[in-house]
Design a protein around this motif. Structure first.
Motif, PDB file in Angstrom:
ATOM      1  N   LYS A  80       0.837  -1.209   0.000  1.00 40.74           N
ATOM      2  CA  LYS A  80       0.000   0.000   0.000  1.00 40.74           C
ATOM      3  C   LYS A  80       0.870   1.255   0.000  1.00 40.74           C
ATOM      4  CE  LYS A  80      -3.926  -2.095   2.402  1.00 40.74           C
ATOM      5  NZ  LYS A  80      -4.843  -1.997   3.584  1.00 40.74           N
ATOM      6  N   LEU A  81       0.279   2.322  -0.521  1.00 39.12           N
ATOM      7  CA  LEU A  81       0.932   3.632  -0.503  1.00 39.12           C
ATOM      8  C   LEU A  81       0.326   4.444   0.627  1.00 39.12           C
ATOM      9  CD1 LEU A  81       2.710   5.906  -1.696  1.00 39.12           C
ATOM     10  CD2 LEU A  81       0.814   6.449  -3.224  1.00 39.12           C
ATOM     11  N   TRP A  82       1.100   4.679   1.672  1.00 41.97           N
ATOM     12  CA  TRP A  82       0.652   5.439   2.830  1.00 41.97           C
ATOM     13  C   TRP A  82      -0.705   4.899   3.332  1.00 41.97           C
ATOM     14  CZ3 TRP A  82       1.891  11.227   1.371  1.00 41.97           C
ATOM     15  CH2 TRP A  82       3.275  11.349   1.188  1.00 41.97           C
ATOM     16  N   ASN A  83      -0.767   3.556   3.455  1.00 38.91           N
ATOM     17  CA  ASN A  83      -1.938   2.835   3.954  1.00 38.91           C
ATOM     18  C   ASN A  83      -3.127   2.883   3.002  1.00 38.91           C
ATOM     19  OD1 ASN A  83      -0.674   2.062   6.387  1.00 38.91           O
ATOM     20  ND2 ASN A  83      -1.118   4.094   7.264  1.00 38.91           N
ATOM     21  N   HIS A  84      -2.892   3.237   1.758  1.00 39.44           N
ATOM     22  CA  HIS A  84      -3.957   3.235   0.755  1.00 39.44           C
ATOM     23  C   HIS A  84      -3.579   2.277  -0.367  1.00 39.44           C
ATOM     24  CE1 HIS A  84      -6.348   6.702   2.227  1.00 39.44           C
ATOM     25  NE2 HIS A  84      -5.184   7.109   2.704  1.00 39.44           N
ATOM     26  N   PRO A  85      -4.491   1.419  -0.805  1.00 41.02           N
ATOM     27  CA  PRO A  85      -4.192   0.494  -1.896  1.00 41.02           C
ATOM     28  C   PRO A  85      -3.988   1.241  -3.215  1.00 41.02           C
ATOM     29  CG  PRO A  85      -6.518   0.391  -1.334  1.00 41.02           C
ATOM     30  CD  PRO A  85      -5.876   1.260  -0.289  1.00 41.02           C
ATOM     31  N   VAL A  86      -3.048   0.777  -4.008  1.00 44.08           N
ATOM     32  CA  VAL A  86      -2.780   1.373  -5.327  1.00 44.08           C
ATOM     33  C   VAL A  86      -2.601   0.261  -6.342  1.00 44.08           C
ATOM     34  CG1 VAL A  86      -1.717   3.499  -4.475  1.00 44.08           C
ATOM     35  CG2 VAL A  86      -0.298   1.475  -4.851  1.00 44.08           C
ATOM     36  N   GLU A  87      -2.785   0.624  -7.591  1.00 41.29           N
ATOM     37  CA  GLU A  87      -2.582  -0.335  -8.665  1.00 41.29           C
ATOM     38  C   GLU A  87      -1.099  -0.659  -8.762  1.00 41.29           C
ATOM     39  OE1 GLU A  87      -3.973  -2.756 -11.755  1.00 41.29           O
ATOM     40  OE2 GLU A  87      -5.107  -1.505 -10.340  1.00 41.29           O
ATOM     41  N   PRO A  88      -0.711  -1.951  -8.712  1.00 40.95           N
ATOM     42  CA  PRO A  88       0.720  -2.284  -8.790  1.00 40.95           C
ATOM     43  C   PRO A  88       1.292  -1.878 -10.157  1.00 40.95           C
ATOM     44  CG  PRO A  88      -0.633  -4.259  -8.905  1.00 40.95           C
ATOM     45  CD  PRO A  88      -1.555  -3.140  -8.549  1.00 40.95           C
ATOM     46  N   PRO A  89       2.400  -1.162 -10.150  1.00 37.49           N
ATOM     47  CA  PRO A  89       2.974  -0.689 -11.421  1.00 37.49           C
ATOM     48  C   PRO A  89       3.601  -1.826 -12.226  1.00 37.49           C
ATOM     49  CG  PRO A  89       4.383  -0.081  -9.581  1.00 37.49           C
ATOM     50  CD  PRO A  89       3.147  -0.685  -8.979  1.00 37.49           C
ATOM     51  N   GLN A  90       3.602  -1.645 -13.547  1.00 38.45           N
ATOM     52  CA  GLN A  90       4.214  -2.590 -14.462  1.00 38.45           C
ATOM     53  C   GLN A  90       5.153  -1.829 -15.396  1.00 38.45           C
ATOM     54  OE1 GLN A  90       3.836  -5.956 -14.947  1.00 38.45           O
ATOM     55  NE2 GLN A  90       2.333  -6.318 -13.312  1.00 38.45           N
ATOM     56  N   LEU A  91       6.308  -2.403 -15.683  1.00 40.88           N
ATOM     57  CA  LEU A  91       7.215  -1.829 -16.671  1.00 40.88           C
ATOM     58  C   LEU A  91       7.007  -2.555 -17.983  1.00 40.88           C
ATOM     59  CD1 LEU A  91       9.583  -0.064 -17.598  1.00 40.88           C
ATOM     60  CD2 LEU A  91      11.139  -1.814 -16.724  1.00 40.88           C
ATOM     61  N   ALA A  92       6.411  -1.872 -18.946  1.00 38.88           N
ATOM     62  CA  ALA A  92       6.175  -2.489 -20.244  1.00 38.88           C
ATOM     63  C   ALA A  92       7.497  -2.833 -20.903  1.00 38.88           C
ATOM     64  CB  ALA A  92       5.363  -1.538 -21.126  1.00 38.88           C
ATOM     65  N   ALA A  93       7.460  -3.762 -21.831  1.00 37.24           N
ATOM     66  CA  ALA A  93       8.682  -4.229 -22.490  1.00 37.24           C
ATOM     67  C   ALA A  93       9.375  -3.068 -23.202  1.00 37.24           C
ATOM     68  CB  ALA A  93       8.340  -5.332 -23.480  1.00 37.24           C
ATOM     69  N   ARG A  94      10.657  -2.901 -22.941  1.00 38.49           N
ATOM     70  CA  ARG A  94      11.485  -1.898 -23.615  1.00 38.49           C
ATOM     71  C   ARG A  94      12.530  -2.630 -24.456  1.00 38.49           C
ATOM     72  NH1 ARG A  94      10.932   2.936 -20.569  1.00 38.49           N
ATOM     73  NH2 ARG A  94       8.823   2.862 -19.710  1.00 38.49           N
ATOM     74  N   ALA A  95      12.562  -2.337 -25.737  1.00 37.38           N
ATOM     75  CA  ALA A  95      13.454  -3.061 -26.652  1.00 37.38           C
ATOM     76  C   ALA A  95      14.901  -2.610 -26.470  1.00 37.38           C
ATOM     77  CB  ALA A  95      13.008  -2.833 -28.093  1.00 37.38           C
ATOM     78  N   TYR A  96      15.795  -3.583 -26.630  1.00 40.68           N
ATOM     79  CA  TYR A  96      17.226  -3.279 -26.608  1.00 40.68           C
ATOM     80  C   TYR A  96      17.916  -4.168 -27.625  1.00 40.68           C
ATOM     81  CZ  TYR A  96      22.062  -2.750 -25.268  1.00 40.68           C
ATOM     82  OH  TYR A  96      23.401  -2.504 -25.309  1.00 40.68           O
ATOM     83  N   GLU A  97      18.808  -3.558 -28.416  1.00 42.95           N
ATOM     84  CA  GLU A  97      19.542  -4.299 -29.433  1.00 42.95           C
ATOM     85  C   GLU A  97      20.976  -4.487 -28.967  1.00 42.95           C
ATOM     86  OE1 GLU A  97      20.317  -4.155 -34.283  1.00 42.95           O
ATOM     87  OE2 GLU A  97      19.252  -2.545 -33.247  1.00 42.95           O
ATOM     88  N   GLY A  98      21.427  -5.730 -28.862  1.00 42.94           N
ATOM     89  CA  GLY A  98      22.748  -6.024 -28.340  1.00 42.94           C
ATOM     90  C   GLY A  98      23.838  -6.062 -29.392  1.00 42.94           C
TER      91      GLY A  98
END
Length: 869
Positions: free
Chosen positions: A549-567
């Motif tokens: 929780k954020l300061w005792n309040h429920p929040v939507e859990p964040p997601q990191l969308a796929a970020r492309a990387y070329e090796g």
């Protein structure tokens, strides 16, 4: 007789048993009483005549007359101009004696005596006798040699003291300047202006200094006190000569670079900021003298943010202490905020508009900020954020507002760049790197006062930017976290590398908070990792405890969308820019981005730029090997990318900068110079940009031109132009070495050497980067590139141009002969090299001179004119 002040004790020490003769000479006490009867200018010299009386000054006679020119004295000069005391002595000045009268005539150099500006001179004479005392000279001559830069408020001189400037004192031959008292007057106060004030700087030269160079250097405050006044330490500098005395301008506190403004001051906790000034003059011989210097010669009060509000039609702000003619760039953005939940005191804020650049001065406001008009009219739950544009500091990061201007901490709320310093901040919870800094030191933004300072502000937790860089031989992935730090600690973010489609997890990353910023998590992966190298992958992130929780309040859990990387190892984003700080302080900046390329001292890949000129009618550009590059992270002949993958170099040589900004067309190339241009066995393509106007044409008629193709002739002219070598001399040397064949595979007469200038196997491989086996199979036009590289090496090594035909051929047969006379001996019998070239010793002397070596080349030069084309 009682001892006098002139009595001295003399101790003589001798070795036991030695014989010595000590002669004592009695010198009667000498008194001199001189006055100045002539003081006039003669160009840069001053001619003086002193007349007076003497006691016990005996002219030579008899045998002494043959051995001596008579009595002499040392004439001393003391003066003060522009607040600097100066002293000078002229030794061995003859004294003409006539009865009890005496005269002395001498010349003194204006530079050596420090006769700069205007002032008065105190003179003294000291007879050239042992233990002689110094006698003052009556009269204080006045000099008037204007030498200054107008526009800085530095006065030309101080008023002379009436007591030391009697009516009978000879005046200077020219000018009506005021004198300077030799005492110690308080230097005049510096020039106080507002930030951005444009100063018009104009030099003042007298005829005495018309062949000299005047240089004004502006340093950061404290440079003079701490002796950091070398020209390369100056913020800006200007130079003038009598023939180039045009007016220059400088705006106090900033410079221009690529049409953007760069601040030259960034300090905190100072009510005002100052610059030290130094004016120097350089005479024809290159010797430099200080004309004047002023600590804190220019100062300005720090700008101050006076007001900052969200109005009905835009955002209004006012900044004090900025010159009216100067527009100070600032950055504004609009934000909204709302309760995290209906019953929550926590306000979640969100950016509402993209940052917009605005300008401020003492009389103007930010008006009509791009943003939603309806929102502005309501003025509810809206505030504005003000930042200093990153371009002002010359960095890629925002700087604290307090380094540019002051503001009332009780009026404006401050935000830290690492996620807005107003977040749930508790005492003792600051990171170690920030423990000694105040919120004002860290505030990269300030908010308008519509925001209630008691409001509990935060951002909805989410993943921010992901950046890829390098650290040593590892890929450095940096993940920015947005929102409350305590939430992120409890939610425990995790990151992984997936395939290109983001479906299959290839590698879990071990990410941890950065040592300097807890809002940034870093992960290292070997650049040669089989899951990464040469592949296209994606990076994803999530929290491992979504119930947090954020300061005792429920929040939507964040997601990191796929970020492309070329090796795949790549060089990209090559840029060239001209940085103009002043007319005299200009450099060219080159930069590109290195992707998936190791850096660091061990295992790092050396990268490089090279600059070429595109010549009309030539298929390949001509390398400008005289252009020197200074890499930000230097190594060998090239550089390394930094942790963000940036490769940066500067061209600072004035001649090179002028040429690259003059007529012609040029190319800048970024490449991997070693390992055949490969990284991890993958060839890294070279990248280039071109700039300038129409290509120059350097063609003309060339001796032996009927024996070589047109593209060969044009390239000889092009590389000769770059080397500053006579192209006919270069052709004569190649004609001699190849017996007029001009072929890449021409063998040596008596050695294994080969090619247009007889490259020696093994000896030049490292210098040229090619073996003789590789050189002899390449086209002649291509081999000319290595002829140029060879000549440039020896020109640079000897720091001497190739002026004569003998110098050009010396570069090939005996580089130590460059610049030597024709009778310089190259080789002698028995040293091995003589035997390899004994055909040049036509008289069979047993040695070969520069003239011997040049003679057959001269024959090819003379005969070549019949074959010119």
């Amino acid at each position: 007789m009682a001892p006098t002040a002139q009595d001295r004790k003399i101790e003589v020490k001798v070795e036991p048993g030695s014989e010595n003769i000590i002669r004592l000479v009695a010198v009667p006490p000498v008194k001199l009483s001189f006055r100045v009867v002539m003081f006039k200018t003669d160009g840069r010299k001053y001619k003086l005549k002193l007349e007076g009386t003497h006691e016990n000054l005996t002219p030579p006679s008899g045998k002494e007359l043959k051995d001596s020119q008579g009595p002499t004295c040392c004439v001393g000069f003391k003066t003060r101009s522009y607040g600097i005391p100066r002293s000078h002595k002229v030794d061995a000045v003859p004294i003409q004696v006539n009865g009890n009268k005496c005269t002395a005539e001498l010349e003194v150099d204006s530079f050596e005596a420090g006769f700069f500006g205007n002032g008065v001179v105190e003179l003294s004479v000291t007879p050239d006798f042992p233990f002689a005392k110094e006698f003052p000279v009556s009269g204080t001559p006045v000099f008037d040699n204007p030498l200054n830069v107008e526009g800085l408020g530095i006065e030309p001189g101080e008023e002379p003291s009436p007591a030391k400037a009697p009516d009978k004192t000879p005046a200077p031959e020219k000018g009506k300047g005021k004198g300077a008292t030799p005492g110690k007057p308080t230097p005049p106060p510096g020039l106080s202006v507002l930030l951005g004030r444009e100063l018009e700087l104009e030099p003042v030269f007298s005829t005495a200094f018309e062949k000299s160079t005047l240089r004004l250097s502006i340093f950061e405050e404290g440079a003079i006190k701490n002796r950091r006044t070398a020209p390369d330490k100056a913020v800006v500098s200007f130079e003038w000569t009598k023939s180039a005395d045009d007016e220059r301008t400088w705006r106090v506190g900033y410079a221009e670079s690529d049409d953007t403004i760069l601040l030259t001051y960034l300090e905190t906790r100072q009510e005002s900021y100052g610059y030290d000034l130094r004016l120097e003059v350089t005479e024809e011989t290159g010797k430099t003298y200080v004309v004047w210097e002023r600590a804190r010669g220019i100062s300005f009060p720090r700008p101050k943010l006076k007001s900052f509000t969200v109005g009905g039609f835009g955002v209004e702000a006012e900044v004090e202490n900025v010159d009216r003619s100067f527009k100070l760039p600032l950055e504004l953005s609009l934000w909204s905020y709302a309760p995290l939940s209906p019953d929550s005191l926590v306000q979640v804020m969100t950016p509402y508009s993209k940052p917009a650049e605005a300008e401020a001065s003492s009389t103007e406001y930010f008006l009509d900020l791009v943003g939603p008009k309806i929102l502005l009219k309501k003025k509810k739950n809206v505030f504005a954020l003000l930042r200093i544009p990153r371009s002002l500091s010359g960095t890629e990061d925002y700087v604290p507002v307090s380094v540019v201007m002051d503001y009332d901490e009780n009026t404006f709320l401050t935000f830290d760049d690492d996620q807005l310093w107003l977040e749930s901040q508790k005492k003792g919870k600051k990171s170690a790197s920030k423990s000694k800094k105040t919120p004002k030191d860290l505030a990269t933004a300030v908010a308008s006062h519509e925001l209630d300072p008691t409001t509990l502000l935060t951002r909805t937790p989410h993943f921010g930017d992901v950046s890829a860089g390098v650290r040593g031989d590892s890929l450095l992935l940096s993940f920015r976290l947005v929102g409350d730090l305590q939430y992120w600690k409890e939610a425990a973010p995790a990151f992984s590398i997936y395939d290109e489609k983001g479906e299959t997890e290839l590698l879990k990353l071990k990410a941890s908070p950065s040592e300097t910023n807890p809002y940034v998590h870093e992960a290292l992966v070997s650049l040669s990792d089989k899951n990464l190298v040469g592949k296209k992958v994606s990076v994803r992130g999530q929290v491992t405890k979504p119930e947090t929780k954020l300061w005792n309040h429920p929040v939507e859990p964040p997601q990191l969308a796929a970020r492309a990387y070329e090796g795949v190892p790549l060089l990209t984003d090559l840029k060239k820019s001209l940085v103009e700080l002043t007319d005299e302080t200009t450099y060219i900046k080159l930069q590109c981005h290195a992707r998936h390329i190791p850096n660091g001292a061990k295992g790092g890949t050396v990268l490089a730029f090279r600059v070429s000129e595109i010549v009309a009618d030539l298929d390949t550009p001509i390398l400008m090997s005289s252009v020197k590059l200074r890499y930000t992270v230097a190594k060998g002949a090239g550089g390394l990318c930094d942790s963000k993958g940036a490769l940066v170099a500067r061209i600072t040589d004035k001649e090179s900068v002028a040429k690259l900004n003059g007529p012609g067309k040029f190319r800048v190339e970024a490449y991997v110079p070693g390992n055949d241009g490969k990284v991890f066995s993958t060839e890294v393509p070279k990248i280039h940009i071109e700039f300038g106007g129409a290509p120059r044409s350097v063609a003309g008629q060339l001796i032996w031109g009927d024996r070589v193709p047109e593209d060969f002739r044009k390239k000889v002219f092009a590389i000769s132009d770059e080397l500053k070598v006579n192209p006919q001399y270069l052709m004569a040397c190649m004609a001699f070495e190849t017996e007029g064949k001009f072929k890449s595979n021409t063998p040596g007469r008596s050695s294994r050497a080969v090619g247009l200038i007889q490259f020696i196997p093994g000896k030049n491989d490292e210098l040229l980067g090619k073996t003789t086996e590789q050189l002899k199979v390449m086209p002649e036009v291509e081999q000319l590139d290595y002829v140029q590289k060879y000549f440039r090496y020896w020109i640079t090594a000897h720091k001497m141009p190739l002026v004569t035909l003998g110098d050009v051929y010396a570069c090939i047969i005996c580089p130590s002969g460059i610049g030597q006379l024709d009778d310089a001996v190259y080789y002698r019998a028995g040293d091995g090299l003589y035997e390899a070239n004994d055909g040049l010793d036509r008289q069979k002397k047993g040695w070969i001179t520069k003239a011997d070596a040049t003679a057959p080349v001269k024959k090819w030069l003379d005969e070549g004119w019949e074959h010119r084309r």
